[in-house]
Design a protein around this motif. Structure first.
Motif, PDB file in Angstrom:
ATOM      1  N   GLY A 155      -2.520   7.702   2.062  1.00 44.77           N
ATOM      2  CA  GLY A 155      -1.338   7.124   2.701  1.00 44.77           C
ATOM      3  C   GLY A 155      -0.078   7.373   1.896  1.00 44.77           C
ATOM      4  O   GLY A 155      -0.109   7.978   0.812  1.00 44.77           O
ATOM      5  N   LEU A 156       1.040   6.913   2.432  1.00 45.15           N
ATOM      6  CA  LEU A 156       2.346   7.084   1.793  1.00 45.15           C
ATOM      7  C   LEU A 156       2.968   5.730   1.478  1.00 45.15           C
ATOM      8  O   LEU A 156       2.800   4.777   2.240  1.00 45.15           O
ATOM      9  N   ASP A 157       3.727   5.683   0.356  1.00 41.94           N
ATOM     10  CA  ASP A 157       4.485   4.472   0.073  1.00 41.94           C
ATOM     11  C   ASP A 157       5.907   4.617   0.617  1.00 41.94           C
ATOM     12  O   ASP A 157       6.223   5.600   1.315  1.00 41.94           O
ATOM     13  N   ASP A 158       6.766   3.670   0.304  1.00 40.15           N
ATOM     14  CA  ASP A 158       8.133   3.696   0.830  1.00 40.15           C
ATOM     15  C   ASP A 158       8.935   4.886   0.327  1.00 40.15           C
ATOM     16  O   ASP A 158       9.925   5.292   0.946  1.00 40.15           O
ATOM     17  N   ASN A 159       8.514   5.466  -0.811  1.00 42.65           N
ATOM     18  CA  ASN A 159       9.194   6.649  -1.353  1.00 42.65           C
ATOM     19  C   ASN A 159       8.532   7.944  -0.896  1.00 42.65           C
ATOM     20  O   ASN A 159       8.874   9.017  -1.376  1.00 42.65           O
ATOM     21  N   PHE A 160       7.543   7.810   0.016  1.00 34.12           N
ATOM     22  CA  PHE A 160       6.800   8.954   0.561  1.00 34.12           C
ATOM     23  C   PHE A 160       5.985   9.684  -0.505  1.00 34.12           C
ATOM     24  O   PHE A 160       5.740  10.883  -0.397  1.00 34.12           O
ATOM     25  N   ASP A 161       5.553   8.931  -1.524  1.00 33.14           N
ATOM     26  CA  ASP A 161       4.581   9.454  -2.481  1.00 33.14           C
ATOM     27  C   ASP A 161       3.181   9.234  -1.914  1.00 33.14           C
ATOM     28  O   ASP A 161       2.935   8.276  -1.174  1.00 33.14           O
ATOM     29  N   THR A 162       2.269  10.119  -2.297  1.00 34.79           N
ATOM     30  CA  THR A 162       0.912  10.103  -1.758  1.00 34.79           C
ATOM     31  C   THR A 162      -0.015   9.225  -2.603  1.00 34.79           C
ATOM     32  O   THR A 162       0.000   9.315  -3.836  1.00 34.79           O
TER      33      THR A 162
ATOM     34  N   LYS B 116      -1.361   9.771   6.304  1.00 35.28           N
ATOM     35  CA  LYS B 116       0.028  10.241   6.297  1.00 35.28           C
ATOM     36  C   LYS B 116       0.516  10.561   7.709  1.00 35.28           C
ATOM     37  O   LYS B 116       1.700  10.408   8.015  1.00 35.28           O
ATOM     38  N   ASP B 117      -0.381  11.045   8.534  1.00 38.23           N
ATOM     39  CA  ASP B 117       0.010  11.558   9.854  1.00 38.23           C
ATOM     40  C   ASP B 117       0.480  10.439  10.763  1.00 38.23           C
ATOM     41  O   ASP B 117      -0.205   9.427  10.937  1.00 38.23           O
ATOM     42  N   GLY B 118       1.634  10.645  11.371  1.00 31.58           N
ATOM     43  CA  GLY B 118       2.170   9.659  12.311  1.00 31.58           C
ATOM     44  C   GLY B 118       2.462   8.317  11.672  1.00 31.58           C
ATOM     45  O   GLY B 118       2.542   7.305  12.376  1.00 31.58           O
ATOM     46  N   GLY B 119       2.601   8.294  10.333  1.00 36.17           N
ATOM     47  CA  GLY B 119       2.850   7.017   9.654  1.00 36.17           C
ATOM     48  C   GLY B 119       1.702   6.042   9.793  1.00 36.17           C
ATOM     49  O   GLY B 119       1.903   4.822   9.803  1.00 36.17           O
ATOM     50  N   LEU B 120       0.474   6.578   9.884  1.00 41.47           N
ATOM     51  CA  LEU B 120      -0.690   5.726  10.163  1.00 41.47           C
ATOM     52  C   LEU B 120      -0.897   4.654   9.089  1.00 41.47           C
ATOM     53  O   LEU B 120      -1.066   3.481   9.413  1.00 41.47           O
ATOM     54  N   LEU B 121      -0.903   5.057   7.807  1.00 42.03           N
ATOM     55  CA  LEU B 121      -1.168   4.094   6.731  1.00 42.03           C
ATOM     56  C   LEU B 121      -0.006   4.074   5.739  1.00 42.03           C
ATOM     57  O   LEU B 121       0.265   5.077   5.062  1.00 42.03           O
ATOM     58  N   LYS B 122       0.672   2.933   5.658  1.00 45.16           N
ATOM     59  CA  LYS B 122       1.746   2.745   4.689  1.00 45.16           C
ATOM     60  C   LYS B 122       1.215   1.839   3.592  1.00 45.16           C
ATOM     61  O   LYS B 122       0.581   0.823   3.885  1.00 45.16           O
ATOM     62  N   VAL B 123       1.495   2.213   2.335  1.00 43.60           N
ATOM     63  CA  VAL B 123       0.870   1.498   1.222  1.00 43.60           C
ATOM     64  C   VAL B 123       1.900   1.036   0.186  1.00 43.60           C
ATOM     65  O   VAL B 123       3.025   1.533   0.124  1.00 43.60           O
TER      66      VAL B 123
END
Length: 301
Positions: free
Chosen positions: A176-183, A129-136
């Protein structure tokens, strides 16, 4: 000095000299270590792994640890009164399980930070999540909805580069976070491979509960020290690779094809397996390399 004692001292010197070309070759290079399996559960093995990674840092490497926490997550899911569920090897992760997983991974993450810092190296624990490291994106297993399990679609390595530049050792937990910022929970092997590709790592090392890749899985004498991508694909095609090794080896091949120079599969149950693989001529696990790469291990006369 007694002759026996002198021989022991000289043997230690020979070990250090054997490590020299490897230190020279990989100095200032990024190495991603995927930390999991028994080495995360056994306290003594855990200490050895952290000592190894810390030593790599102190001799000039740039290590990044990516860790899982599967066994620990299952333990706490059971404590909450739920039964851990898996679909094709992937944890079925509803909202409650995701909350437990994130808490457990955070706890594991900070315990590793603490162990590294006890050895005199500054570490920073982060999640995807930090710094947009992993987007899923949401991951499905053969079309089945398995909940909050993520498939990595993008890696933004800026936070890792910033930490490495400031001389910190990054320790990453696979959330990580998806486009809706869900974990979302992410398979740690997948996270390690994606991060290694994104930072153009020189090496990616998997700590596992097996010795490495075998020509014949039923014969431990057929352990392969070095394996090219084409040879690995041949083993897979001929049906020699199965079970949990199959996705791991496919991950290794993908990492090599995306710029990682070498991938190592190591038995994390062996004390100091990382040092033995990276700093000795023969190594102890399996090193996977591109077809055009120079073979690096040399059989001793």
């Amino acid at each position: 000095m007694e002759e026996k004692h002198m021989d022991q001292v000289l043997a230690k010197a020979e070990v250090l000299i054997e490590a020299l070309p490897y230190i020279q070759r990989f100095n200032r290079k990024i190495i991603v270590v995927k930390y999991g399996g028994s080495a995360m559960v056994d306290e003594e093995l855990k200490r050895h792994v952290i000592q190894d990674v810390t030593l790599l840092k102190l001799v000039g490497f740039k290590p990044i640890i990516v860790h899982g926490g599967g066994k620990e997550i299952s333990k706490w899911v059971e404590k909450s009164g739920k039964e851990p569920e898996f679909v094709n090897g992937l944890r079925k992760t509803d909202a409650d399980t995701m909350e437990i997983a994130e808490m457990v991974l955070g706890r594991v993450n900070k315990s590793l930070v603490q162990m590294v810092q006890e050895l005199g190296v500054l570490a920073v624990g982060i999640s995807g999540k930090d710094g947009g490291l992993l987007k899923v994106d949401k991951k499905y297993s053969d079309g089945q909805d398995i909940g909050y399990v993520g498939e990595i679609k993008e890696v933004n390595p800026k936070i890792l580069y910033d930490l490495l530049e400031k001389d910190f050792l990054p320790i990453v937990c696979p959330v990580g976070l998806d486009d809706n910022f869900d974990t979302y929970n992410i398979n740690a092997d997948d996270a390690a491979c994606a991060i290694a590709r994104a930072v153009h790592a020189e090496k990616l090392a998997f700590l596992t509960d097996i010795e490495g890749v075998y020509q014949d899985p039923s014969d431990p004498k057929t352990l392969i020290s070095e394996l090219t991508v084409s040879a690995a694909q041949k083993l897979i095609g001929e049906g020699y690779i199965g079970g949990g090794m199959l996705p791991k080896l496919n991950n290794c091949i993908e990492a090599i094809e995306n710029g990682v120079s070498r991938v190592h599969i190591l038995d994390g149950r062996i004390a100091h397996c990382l040092l033995l693989e990276i700093f000795t001529n023969k190594g102890i696990g399996t090193a996977i390399l591109g077809d055009g790469e120079q073979r690096f291990y040399q059989e001793q006369e």
